[in-house]
Design a protein around this motif. Structure first.
Motif, PDB file in Angstrom:
ATOM      1  N   ASP A 133       0.955  -1.076  -0.142  1.00 18.63           N
ATOM      2  CA  ASP A 133      -0.294  -0.210  -0.306  1.00 18.63           C
ATOM      3  C   ASP A 133       0.568   1.327   0.447  1.00 18.63           C
ATOM      4  O   ASP A 133       1.831   1.375   1.119  1.00 18.63           O
ATOM      5  CB  ASP A 133      -0.378  -0.222   1.165  1.00 18.63           C
ATOM      6  CG  ASP A 133      -1.912   1.460   1.372  1.00 18.63           C
ATOM      7  OD1 ASP A 133      -1.682   1.994   0.971  1.00 18.63           O
ATOM      8  OD2 ASP A 133      -1.740   1.065   2.537  1.00 18.63           O
ATOM      9  N   ALA A 163       0.654   7.608  -6.099  1.00 17.50           N
ATOM     10  CA  ALA A 163      -0.006   7.544  -5.664  1.00 17.50           C
ATOM     11  C   ALA A 163      -1.207   8.954  -5.456  1.00 17.50           C
ATOM     12  O   ALA A 163      -2.022   9.338  -5.297  1.00 17.50           O
ATOM     13  CB  ALA A 163      -0.444   6.507  -4.271  1.00 17.50           C
ATOM     14  N   ARG A 202      -2.171  10.618  -8.215  1.00 11.45           N
ATOM     15  CA  ARG A 202      -3.640   9.790  -8.113  1.00 11.45           C
ATOM     16  C   ARG A 202      -4.864  10.576  -7.859  1.00 11.45           C
ATOM     17  O   ARG A 202      -5.933  10.909  -8.107  1.00 11.45           O
ATOM     18  CB  ARG A 202      -3.772   8.343  -8.281  1.00 11.45           C
ATOM     19  CG  ARG A 202      -4.510   7.612  -8.265  1.00 11.45           C
ATOM     20  CD  ARG A 202      -4.628   5.828  -8.055  1.00 11.45           C
ATOM     21  NE  ARG A 202      -4.862   6.008  -6.762  1.00 11.45           N
ATOM     22  CZ  ARG A 202      -4.002   5.064  -5.220  1.00 11.45           C
ATOM     23  NH1 ARG A 202      -3.203   4.318  -6.409  1.00 11.45           N
ATOM     24  NH2 ARG A 202      -4.254   5.402  -4.234  1.00 11.45           N
ATOM     25  N   ASP A 203      -4.624  10.670  -6.461  1.00  7.73           N
ATOM     26  CA  ASP A 203      -5.425  10.901  -5.248  1.00  7.73           C
ATOM     27  C   ASP A 203      -5.403  12.566  -5.543  1.00  7.73           C
ATOM     28  O   ASP A 203      -6.892  13.110  -4.601  1.00  7.73           O
ATOM     29  CB  ASP A 203      -5.258  10.346  -4.469  1.00  7.73           C
ATOM     30  CG  ASP A 203      -5.715   8.794  -4.447  1.00  7.73           C
ATOM     31  OD1 ASP A 203      -5.918   8.036  -4.971  1.00  7.73           O
ATOM     32  OD2 ASP A 203      -4.426   8.135  -3.521  1.00  7.73           O
TER      33      ASP A 203
END
Length: 402
Positions: A89, A137, A140-141
């Protein structure tokens, strides 16, 4: 304990703080905080591999040839390393701690770890893979875009009904929550402004001059006793916590580590210099009002003057800093390199994203029924809610009572 300390009811800090303090670096012979932390305890295969490599002795001598680093190969072979990164993660405990450990080699390092690991090529390759996962990440977020003014506009005016961590601590926070907040924030504040110094040689002209002026204030304005890192160490000591550098990394969840890793990632990559500037501006814009609330929270709960000083020092200073960063640092940078506007926006938005994640973690734990510790290691065998201490001070054996 000062009279001000004894004036307000307190609650005992959680056992998690006690455990983290017990794992913290040993103080020197004169009782001063240790300058170099110990390696943190691993949280998964990536952080275990990094810890095993760093504790195995010095890196191979590059004069002996370009063969792969046997230490890295033994604990996490190349193919397994990339598979482990892909499986992790990007916001999780294992990857974030592994990144934090690698980044820390560029700051103070670790007790017993050879400083030459900082530039070991195999360890750097593993770190880059983790950086790329984290950066992907973040991209992307966040919403993205290149409108810097719009990205900053939402931070300049605070909603009347805003409710965040500092609002909670000011109005309803309890002593144990204040201690948890102080311990977690120490992961950054004991190196405050250090990550931003990486960007100085990557700026030019007005942007560089203005950023150096802000950093000069952060580092005490020529007065060693006023360096903000030192003021935060004073805050921790005033609250009865361990002011040693890195003392509470083991207690910090991934959501806290990620906020600091983002700064190091942006600062250490020249290609992300504008993202670091955007982050710095976003942080300074929001600091003054939150510092005012924290000062009130500390006063309400009976903290001592050194604890309050850290935040009162930031109220006026950071109100000035945000103006300098917006108009001179960002303005100067984009005059010279307008194509970097999107990276400035990335820095602003990533800061908001990670701070919102941290705030949600803290408030979800503290406002649960019964309340829970926001640290990684809640006390085993004790009630889920915090234990109340006596009205005249901390319970016997707590960090504050040591």
């Amino acid at each position: 304990m000062t009279a001000q300390h004894a004036a307000a009811p307190r609650q005992a800090p959680t056992q998690a703080l006690r455990r983290a303090a017990a794992r913290a670096p040993v103080r020197g012979a004169r009782g001063e905080p240790a300058a170099v932390p110990s390696l943190p305890a691993p949280r998964g295969p990536l952080s275990r591999a990094v810890a095993d490599v760093l504790s195995a002795g010095p890196p191979p001598d590059p004069r002996h040839g370009p063969a792969p680093d046997p230490a890295v190969a033994d604990v996490l072979p190349g193919r397994d390393a990339w598979a482990a990164v892909r499986a992790a993660d990007p916001y999780g405990d294992d990857l974030q701690l592994a990144l934090h450990t690698c980044f820390e080699l560029h700051y103070r390092g670790f007790a017993g770890v050879d400083p030459d690991w900082e530039w070991d090529p195999d360890l750097l390759r593993l770190r880059r893979a983790m950086e790329e996962a984290f950066l992907a990440a973040l991209r992307r977020d966040v919403p993205g875009g290149s409108d810097v003014d719009a990205a900053l506009a939402g931070l300049l005016t605070e909603p009347v009904d805003a409710s965040g961590v500092t609002h909670h601590l000011r109005g309803a926070g309890e002593w144990w929550q204040l201690l948890e907040h102080a311990a977690l924030r120490s992961v950054y504040h004991l190196k405050e402004a250090d990550p931003h110094a990486w960007v100085i040689p990557r700026l030019r002209g007005r942007a560089k001059t203005a950023l150096v002026a802000v950093e000069h204030d952060e580092f005490g304005g020529g007065r060693p006793e006023m360096i903000h890192q030192g003021l935060y160490a004073g805050l921790l000591d005033d609250l009865g916590l361990d002011p040693s550098y890195g003392a509470y990394v083991d207690a910090a969840p991934a959501v806290m580590l990620a906020t600091v890793n983002m700064m190091s990632l942006f600062g250490l990559r020249r290609s992300l210099r504008a993202a670091l500037v955007g982050h710095f501006a976003a942080a300074e814009i929001t600091t003054a009002p939150s510092a005012r609330r924290m000062a009130r929270a500390l006063e309400r709960l009976g903290a001592g003057p050194r604890a309050v000083l850290f935040y009162t020092e930031h109220i006026e200073a950071d109100a000035v800093h945000e103006q300098v960063l917006r108009h001179d640092v960002i303005g100067g940078l984009l005059e010279q390199e307008p194509e970097l506007a999107g990276d400035v926006v990335l820095g602003v938005q990533a800061t908001c994203l990670l701070e919102d994640r941290l705030a949600a973690h803290l408030l979800d734990h503290w406002r649960s029924r019964p309340p829970r510790s926001a640290l990684r290691h809640p006390p085993p065998g004790l009630p889920a809610g915090p234990v109340r201490g006596p009205a005249n001070g901390p319970v016997s054996g707590s960090v504050s009572g040591e």
